[in-house]
Design a protein around this motif. Structure first.
Motif, PDB file in Angstrom:
ATOM      1  N   ARG A  15      26.938  39.058 -21.504  1.00 16.46           N
ATOM      2  CA  ARG A  15      26.358  37.949 -22.265  1.00 16.46           C
ATOM      3  C   ARG A  15      26.829  36.584 -21.756  1.00 16.46           C
ATOM      4  O   ARG A  15      26.104  35.598 -21.863  1.00 16.46           O
ATOM      5  CB  ARG A  15      26.662  38.116 -23.746  1.00 16.46           C
ATOM      6  CG  ARG A  15      25.933  39.306 -24.344  1.00 16.46           C
ATOM      7  CD  ARG A  15      26.038  39.339 -25.865  1.00 16.46           C
ATOM      8  NE  ARG A  15      25.523  40.597 -26.391  1.00 16.46           N
ATOM      9  CZ  ARG A  15      24.243  40.872 -26.580  1.00 16.46           C
ATOM     10  NH1 ARG A  15      23.337  39.980 -26.264  1.00 16.46           N
ATOM     11  NH2 ARG A  15      23.869  42.044 -27.068  1.00 16.46           N
ATOM     12  N   ALA A 167      28.433  44.481 -28.068  1.00 14.20           N
ATOM     13  CA  ALA A 167      28.525  43.076 -28.450  1.00 14.20           C
ATOM     14  C   ALA A 167      28.625  42.160 -27.236  1.00 14.20           C
ATOM     15  O   ALA A 167      28.288  40.986 -27.321  1.00 14.20           O
ATOM     16  CB  ALA A 167      29.736  42.860 -29.362  1.00 14.20           C
ATOM     17  N   GLU A 168      29.084  42.686 -26.104  1.00  9.25           N
ATOM     18  CA  GLU A 168      29.313  41.862 -24.919  1.00  9.25           C
ATOM     19  C   GLU A 168      28.246  42.004 -23.845  1.00  9.25           C
ATOM     20  O   GLU A 168      28.163  41.189 -22.927  1.00  9.25           O
ATOM     21  CB  GLU A 168      30.669  42.198 -24.295  1.00  9.25           C
ATOM     22  CG  GLU A 168      31.864  41.825 -25.157  1.00  9.25           C
ATOM     23  CD  GLU A 168      32.263  42.925 -26.136  1.00  9.25           C
ATOM     24  OE1 GLU A 168      31.656  44.018 -26.086  1.00  9.25           O
ATOM     25  OE2 GLU A 168      33.149  42.687 -26.957  1.00  9.25           O
ATOM     26  N   SER A 171      21.493  44.249 -24.655  1.00  6.12           N
ATOM     27  CA  SER A 171      21.044  45.601 -24.991  1.00  6.12           C
ATOM     28  C   SER A 171      20.273  46.252 -23.845  1.00  6.12           C
ATOM     29  O   SER A 171      20.402  47.461 -23.614  1.00  6.12           O
ATOM     30  CB  SER A 171      20.210  45.596 -26.277  1.00  6.12           C
ATOM     31  OG  SER A 171      19.105  44.727 -26.139  1.00  6.12           O
TER      32      SER A 171
END
Length: 193
Positions: A15, A167-168, A171
């Protein structure tokens, strides 16, 4: 047309990479972004095969051109592509801090502007010291990003342990890892699969 270039190993893309690209497009007015996946980075060893990293980068940057770069050094990539016409090469502030150790840094700045992502708390003195030693400091452009405390090496280790990195990692990247057989739940990350 302003072309941005974002190069790296992307092993795996996370991300932080995506946010840097998004902010650069917005803040620097980039019309086009080329994401260059280094086949064999000259500055570090990468075990994950380039074709897998290319798949992962394409998942992370679906709206951009994602290409394999067969040059180990930035200056060689820029020399090989004069058609890019004064692009903006995107880096993080930590990379600018080490810019003087790059192959021919002044030539890099002749061939491209640098778009440098800074984050709150990064020591500005380290960047100023670099700017004072390059021939064309006016070709270094700054833009701010929010801190994203994530590193690809940590993600690889967590994936190898079978930990959740949702979370990092975007997707689409996580899905590519899983569907490509690079991830075995409970068995970790296997990019050589």
């Amino acid at each position: 047309m302003t072309t941005g270039i974002f190069g790296g190993a992307f092993d795996p893309p996370h991300r932080g990479h995506v946010e840097l690209a998004r902010r650069a497009k917005q803040e620097l007015g980039l019309d086009r972004l080329l994401v260059l996946v280094a086949d064999d980075p000259g500055h570090k060893h990468v075990e994950t095969p380039s074709d897998i990293r290319l798949q992962l980068a394409r998942a992370a940057f679906p709206d951009d051109e994602v290409l394999l770069d067969d040059h180990a050094r930035t200056v060689d990539t820029l020399r090989a592509h004069p058609e890019w016409d004064d692009p903006v090469f995107l880096v993080g502030a930590d990379q600018l801090a080490g810019f003087l150790a790059w192959k021919e840094p002044d030539e890099v700045l002749r061939l491209a502007r640098l778009g440098v992502a800074t984050r709150p708390g990064f020591p500005r003195e380290a960047l100023q010291a670099v700017l004072e030693r390059v021939e064309r400091p006016e070709r270094v452009l700054f833009f701010e990003i929010e801190p994203t405390p994530v590193a690809s090496r940590d993600l690889r280790a967590r994936l190898e342990r079978g930990e959740d990195v949702g979370a990092e990692v975007p997707s689409a990247v996580l899905e590519t890892i899983r569907s490509g057989g690079f991830y075995r739940p409970g068995g970790g990350y296997n990019p050589a699969a």
